[in-house]
Write a protein that holds these residues in place. Structure first.
Motif, PDB file in Angstrom:
ATOM      1  N   THR A 276       2.318  -4.936  -9.362  1.00 18.35           N
ATOM      2  CA  THR A 276       0.955  -4.781  -8.858  1.00 18.35           C
ATOM      3  C   THR A 276      -0.040  -5.540  -9.740  1.00 18.35           C
ATOM      4  O   THR A 276      -0.934  -6.243  -9.240  1.00 18.35           O
ATOM      5  N   ILE A 299      -2.472   3.383  -8.210  1.00 21.89           N
ATOM      6  CA  ILE A 299      -2.049   2.541  -7.080  1.00 21.89           C
ATOM      7  C   ILE A 299      -1.858   3.404  -5.835  1.00 21.89           C
ATOM      8  O   ILE A 299      -2.285   3.034  -4.735  1.00 21.89           O
ATOM      9  N   CYS A 310      -2.945  -2.204  -2.801  1.00 25.59           N
ATOM     10  CA  CYS A 310      -2.178  -0.983  -3.043  1.00 25.59           C
ATOM     11  C   CYS A 310      -1.244  -0.673  -1.869  1.00 25.59           C
ATOM     12  O   CYS A 310      -0.076  -0.310  -2.065  1.00 25.59           O
ATOM     13  N   MET A 313       1.690  -3.110  -1.936  1.00 23.00           N
ATOM     14  CA  MET A 313       2.652  -2.846  -3.007  1.00 23.00           C
ATOM     15  C   MET A 313       3.454  -1.586  -2.735  1.00 23.00           C
ATOM     16  O   MET A 313       4.651  -1.518  -3.033  1.00 23.00           O
TER      17      MET A 313
END
Length: 412
Positions: A276, A299, A310, A313
């Motif tokens: 991330t 996240i 976010c 990911m």
């Protein structure tokens, strides 16, 4: 299956004691009649065992309770507060130490991070030893065992962690020698994922699952603990669930283990954060910009708010976790898969991506029979599991309690 040795009376007696204690451990108050019904043992045998356990102080009578058909009987319960265990969770970047009673109630806990810039496993080991000693001295004769959960690959027979990513050097330390010879009470060491699986089987949402329960541990590392009908399956060297080093990408980056594209590089909380952070420059509008030390929880929170980075990911990591869990399904044929540790905080977005990926990669007949869910532990599951490892040993072998009560422990 052919057996080469019979069972002597001492073994049978120990097994019967364990059956009785296990029933008391999972119930508040029982009667002798109920225990006899559940175990199939004669009432006289139950009476003898209960009398012996009362004399040891493990069990006590608690007055009159109503039994079958309104019949009143003397209640029996485990004197859980009189017997405690110390539990230790060793992680890649941190450790936890807790105190539990014989029924698994957490009495206290302490968590701390290692100073990884030192890269000194010996120093970390000594800190853990000091904290165990502090609890032993504080609780005096109440602690009867220590349970320790460690990352894998853990070679149980030799007592060594073959590889600890993020914190090298542990492969040079014999944990059996370091811990088993250090303390005046028995010490039991188990792979963290296995310890967590035992905690799930005994106390979790799918407790006492008949069949195979897999604890898919996704935290600082990746592992799988396998419990079949209440017993851990560890393989010949204790690393049966070491799935973190299964390759998901044969051309991926090289792992510390020497392989390429290991699951741990794509599914762990550490890799989730690292990937991330690496992607962040391409997302100038992300809510993560300006945060100095990004964590996996931030996240997940960003994903809940719809932050594109976010969300992307979480979905990417869910895909890789799903690929890993599909491999677990094909290898172990489980009934229940519990996702635990840091990545169990990922919410519906992560879980749905995992399930979707698993469904796409296993036979329909397998997927329809599997439950995939997050752990419902509100406390540190692996630490809890370390306690369960020690508790199970005490419940299975009352002679440990007898020896320590008879002066078998060193003076603290």
């Amino acid at each position: 299956m052919e057996t080469t040795k019979g069972r002597n009376s001492d073994y049978v007696q120990q097994a019967n004691r364990s059956l009785v204690l296990q029933i008391l451990a999972r119930n508040d108050v029982c009667t002798r009649s109920r225990i006899a019904d559940e175990t199939g043992l004669k009432h006289a045998t139950i009476t003898n065992i209960i009398t012996e356990m009362i004399q040891l102080g493990i069990v006590r009578e608690v007055g009159i309770v109503e039994g079958k058909r309104g019949r009143r009987s003397i209640g029996i319960e485990l004197a859980a507060e009189k017997i405690e265990v110390v539990a230790v969770k060793l992680g890649h970047v941190s450790y936890s130490i807790g105190l539990f009673d014989l029924k698994g109630k957490m009495l206290e806990v302490h968590e701390a991070k290692f100073h990884l810039e030192e890269k000194d496993p010996r120093g970390a080991l000594n800190k853990i030893k000091q904290e165990i000693w502090a609890l032993l001295k504080k609780e005096k004769d109440k602690v009867y065992a220590v349970g320790i959960a460690v990352p894998g690959p853990f070679l149980k027979k030799s007592g060594t962690i073959a590889l600890m990513t993020q914190f090298p050097g542990w492969d040079k330390i014999n944990l059996n020698k370091e811990f088993l010879e250090e303390f005046p009470v028995p010490v039991f060491i188990e792979h963290g994922a296995n310890a967590g699986a035992l905690a799930e089987w005994r106390y979790g949402k799918y407790r006492r699952t008949q069949g195979v329960l897999v604890n898919f541990l996704a935290g600082e590392g990746i592992g799988a603990g396998i419990v079949s009908d209440g017993h851990v399956f560890g393989g010949s060297r204790g690393i049966a669930g070491e799935i973190g080093h299964i390759s998901l990408n044969i051309n991926g980056e090289r792992c510390d283990c020497g392989n390429r594209g290991c699951m741990e590089l794509y599914c762990s909380a550490l890799s989730f954060v690292r990937h991330t952070v690496e992607a962040l420059p391409a997302y100038p509008d992300s809510c993560l910009n300006g945060i100095e030390n990004i964590t996996y929880l931030e996240i997940f929170k960003g994903a809940e708010k719809g932050d594109k980075l976010c969300v992307d990911m979480v979905k990417e990591t869910g895909f890789y976790m799903g690929c890993g869990i599909a491999a677990v399904v094909n290898i172990y044929d489980p009934d229940v898969i519990i996702i635990s540790d840091a990545m169990s905080k990922g919410g519906d977005l992560l879980l749905n991506e995992i399930k979707k990926t698993v469904k796409d990669r296993v036979l329909d007949i397998l997927y329809e029979k599997i439950t995939i869910d997050y752990t419902d532990f509100s406390v540190n599951q692996i630490l809890y599991g370390a306690a369960v490892v020690a508790i199970e040993q005490l419940l299975d072998d009352v002679s440990i309690l007898q020896q320590l009560q008879d002066g078998g422990r060193q003076v603290l």
